[in-house]
Design a protein around this motif. Structure first.
Motif, PDB file in Angstrom:
ATOM      1  N   PHE A  36      20.159  51.371 -23.809  1.00 29.29           N
ATOM      2  CA  PHE A  36      21.153  51.667 -24.843  1.00 29.29           C
ATOM      3  C   PHE A  36      21.941  52.935 -24.508  1.00 29.29           C
ATOM      4  N   LYS A  37      21.217  53.965 -24.148  1.00 22.40           N
ATOM      5  CA  LYS A  37      21.894  55.227 -23.816  1.00 22.40           C
ATOM      6  C   LYS A  37      22.804  55.053 -22.609  1.00 22.40           C
ATOM      7  N   LYS A  38      22.322  54.342 -21.595  1.00 18.97           N
ATOM      8  CA  LYS A  38      23.122  54.127 -20.385  1.00 18.97           C
ATOM      9  C   LYS A  38      24.388  53.339 -20.723  1.00 18.97           C
ATOM     10  N   ASN A  39      24.254  52.300 -21.549  1.00 19.33           N
ATOM     11  CA  ASN A  39      25.423  51.489 -21.923  1.00 19.33           C
ATOM     12  C   ASN A  39      26.452  52.315 -22.696  1.00 19.33           C
ATOM     13  N   VAL A  40      25.983  53.134 -23.608  1.00 19.42           N
ATOM     14  CA  VAL A  40      26.904  53.957 -24.400  1.00 19.42           C
ATOM     15  C   VAL A  40      27.628  54.954 -23.500  1.00 19.42           C
ATOM     16  N   ILE A  41      26.898  55.592 -22.600  1.00 21.43           N
ATOM     17  CA  ILE A  41      27.512  56.565 -21.692  1.00 21.43           C
ATOM     18  C   ILE A  41      28.515  55.883 -20.769  1.00 21.43           C
ATOM     19  N   ASP A  42      28.184  54.694 -20.283  1.00 21.03           N
ATOM     20  CA  ASP A  42      29.125  53.953 -19.431  1.00 21.03           C
ATOM     21  C   ASP A  42      30.402  53.584 -20.176  1.00 21.03           C
ATOM     22  N   LYS A  43      30.254  53.151 -21.417  1.00 18.56           N
ATOM     23  CA  LYS A  43      31.439  52.810 -22.218  1.00 18.56           C
ATOM     24  C   LYS A  43      32.323  54.030 -22.458  1.00 18.56           C
TER      25      LYS A  43
END
Length: 108
Positions: A36-43
């Motif tokens: 979740f954290k990785k996806n948010v940071i990527d977005k």
């Protein structure tokens, strides 16, 4: 409709606070997926930040032209001021020695 306040309102407030504190103990930890954290940071990284330009037409070539114009105006004003100041000093020197600068009175 407005509710009427009674003497029991003072008693219900501590009860309400106690109920609120008891309900807080029922809150449990929420499980989040590991990415979740990785996806948010990527977005967030993929989003382009929009830069609001104050004067979009004021490009570097216009900025240089504006600075040069400002410089020319200031230098010409400074030159004119110095010339006028020199003339005033020369005229005041001539007046203090009694020398006139008019064409009618030549000292030949």
């Amino acid at each position: 409709m407005k509710s009427k306040r009674t003497m029991n309102d003072k008693n219900t407030t501590p009860d309400q606070v106690e109920n609120l504190l008891n309900s807080l103990s029922a809150i449990e930890k929420v499980e989040v997926s590991p990415d979740f954290k990785k996806n948010v940071i990527d977005k967030l990284a993929n989003q382009q930040s929009k830069v609001v330009e104050f004067l979009p037409w004021f490009t570097p070539k216009y900025q240089i032209a504006a600075v040069l114009t400002f410089l020319v105006i200031n230098l010409s004003a400074l030159f004119y001021y110095n010339t006028t100041l020199q003339e005033e000093k020369l005229e005041s020197l001539a007046n203090s020695y009694g020398i006139t600068t008019t064409e009618n009175e030549s000292s030949l």
